[in-house]
Design an enzyme around this catalytic site. Sequence first.
Site, mmCIF file in Angstrom:
data_model
loop_
_atom_site.group_PDB
_atom_site.id
_atom_site.type_symbol
_atom_site.label_atom_id
_atom_site.label_comp_id
_atom_site.label_asym_id
_atom_site.label_seq_id
_atom_site.Cartn_x
_atom_site.Cartn_y
_atom_site.Cartn_z
ATOM 1 N N LYS A 189 0.838 -1.099 0.135
ATOM 2 C CA LYS A 189 0.122 0.068 -0.105
ATOM 3 C C LYS A 189 0.969 1.464 -0.018
ATOM 4 O O LYS A 189 1.532 1.636 0.823
ATOM 5 C CB LYS A 189 -0.827 0.075 1.312
ATOM 6 C CG LYS A 189 -1.952 0.989 1.069
ATOM 7 C CD LYS A 189 -2.630 1.698 2.351
ATOM 8 C CE LYS A 189 -1.848 2.813 2.897
ATOM 9 N NZ LYS A 189 -1.777 4.003 2.039
ATOM 10 N N GLU A 265 10.349 1.137 10.127
ATOM 11 C CA GLU A 265 11.198 2.311 9.920
ATOM 12 C C GLU A 265 10.720 3.570 10.093
ATOM 13 O O GLU A 265 9.722 4.118 9.375
ATOM 14 C CB GLU A 265 11.869 2.176 8.617
ATOM 15 C CG GLU A 265 12.649 1.046 8.013
ATOM 16 C CD GLU A 265 13.889 1.044 8.666
ATOM 17 O OE1 GLU A 265 14.635 2.192 9.233
ATOM 18 O OE2 GLU A 265 14.794 0.094 8.236
ATOM 19 N N CYS A 300 13.669 11.262 6.528
ATOM 20 C CA CYS A 300 13.495 10.634 7.769
ATOM 21 C C CYS A 300 14.869 10.905 8.626
ATOM 22 O O CYS A 300 14.954 11.157 9.766
ATOM 23 C CB CYS A 300 13.560 9.075 7.993
ATOM 24 S SG CYS A 300 14.399 8.275 6.956
ATOM 25 N N GLU A 398 9.426 16.066 15.133
ATOM 26 C CA GLU A 398 10.060 15.934 13.738
ATOM 27 C C GLU A 398 9.109 16.592 13.053
ATOM 28 O O GLU A 398 7.801 16.397 13.049
ATOM 29 C CB GLU A 398 9.832 14.230 13.416
ATOM 30 C CG GLU A 398 10.080 14.161 11.958
ATOM 31 C CD GLU A 398 10.091 12.692 11.557
ATOM 32 O OE1 GLU A 398 8.871 12.065 11.706
ATOM 33 O OE2 GLU A 398 11.098 12.100 10.799
#
Length: 495
Positions: A189, A265, A300, A398
């Site tokens: 997906k 991750e 990331c 973040e």
Amino acid sequence: MRTYDYWTKKAAGLSIRNQAFVNGRFVNSQSGKTFDNINPATAQNIGPVTECDKDDVDVAVKVARTVFEEGSWSHMHPAERGRRLMRLGELILQHQEELALLESLDMGKPVSDAMAIDIPGCARCIHWYGEAADKLMDEIAPTDPGALAMVTREALGVIGIVVPWNFPLLMACWKIGPALAAGNSIVLKPAEQSPLSILRLAELASEAGIPDGVFNVLPGFGETAGQALGLHMDVDMIAFTGSTQVGKFFMQYSGQSNLKRVSLECGGKSPHIITKNCPDLDKAAAAAASAIFFNQGEVCTAGSRLLVDRSIKDEFMEKLKAASASHKVGDPLDPDTSMGALVEEGHMNRVLGFIDKANAEGAKLELGGCRSAGRDGYFVDPTIFDGVTPDMTIAREEIFGPVLSVLTFEDEEDAVKIANDSIYGLAAAVWSQDISQAHRMARAIRAGTVWVNCWDPTGDMTIPFGGFKQSGFGRDKSLHALEKYTDLKTTWVQL
Ligand code: NAP
Ligand code: MG
């Protein structure tokens, strides 16, 4: 020469795959629903994309299970699986302009970056696991001579892959490569913002000889299709890249369903440390700017916390601002553009919200700090805040945008303490030519990767990639990645 004209003409002539890919064919979702896919650089609708949900997940998982059990891929000679993956790698290179363009139109990154980094990285990854497919040996355990104990690795079965939009094809390939090399079937997906390149890849996989049903792609939303994959009783593993928050959902889905394996991750808030022993401040400043502005900061491993020794801070800030000048927002199809659009309006507003918060909490704005002027799409100027303290929101959360937080430290111990003061532990860098200091700090920093005197220099496939702490667990890339797509079996023979 690929000029702006070249890319815009090519974009106008692109044919777009917008249906799900199941059992080797493009199909509509069972509900017939679609969703809009917006080009964030223009705010224009690229067109509708099939919206899959639980019913489509059920069908795709069944197809993937059937083909796994029947063995056309799972029991193929590993060398032949490898050859077909190698062919897929070649097809990625043959179609690199088309794939790079799809990536750029879908999520706003500069097409030149997609051409230089994303697409070659995908081909390298698929080639690498293709080459590895028949290079791994199993074990005979050193048991009593009266027995023969074989420890073999077996494919898991059906792997659900759920990926984000920042490197849509590359994050997918990091999982597809080892999952397929090991003989599994996959149901993938993509992020709702970036389905197009992966749908084209699925078609290329068919062309490369990967049997129907092995490689399935279901565009759709996280809360429906993603959750259905996570909760499915016949999915053996979820390989996820995305936010820490959603990563935690997948752990819950696993516990609520069949205890499927999960590898995560997730996010990061990576510290980039410039000590007074830095061998080259100009080079470090250029690296610090790229570490946060590359891919619009939607990385990331973005070096989003810059930690600078107080004694060199002023000098370094001047160099940093000079280095940042080469990072300019522009049309992603212009080959001179180094920063494209943020992925969607909501994300842009989220990033601008962090900027407001930084101002309110007393950080000192040194560069940018606003939406880019004169553009219809979702662009934010490269932004630097100085005077950031470890408790400020922009030092902790973040942001996933082009916003750099500059903090200062007093000594080595202080630097490590600030670096580790985060829920994340994905990556870090230390600039020091004192070899003992560099190693001491690299050891003390809790992160999956620590770079010394550089920031993420290559797309080398030989090294494992992944995080400590809430950046997740499990590793992409390297031979270690194969471990998570296989399980160990012991066969004990009494002689
Ligand atoms: P995200 O919101 O976590 O989404 C990632 C994927 O999960 C998407 O496909 C999303 O689908 C799906 N999803 C969302 N909610 C879900 C739910 N409730 N159940 C099941 N699936 C769900 O992350 P993102 O905004 O796309 O990407 C940014 C994040 O990815 C950042 O945190 C970044 O650090 C992380 N990232 C990590 C790495 C790494 O290797 N460590 C690499 C790249 C990015 P929808 O798009 O349809 O919502
Ligand atoms: Mg899009």
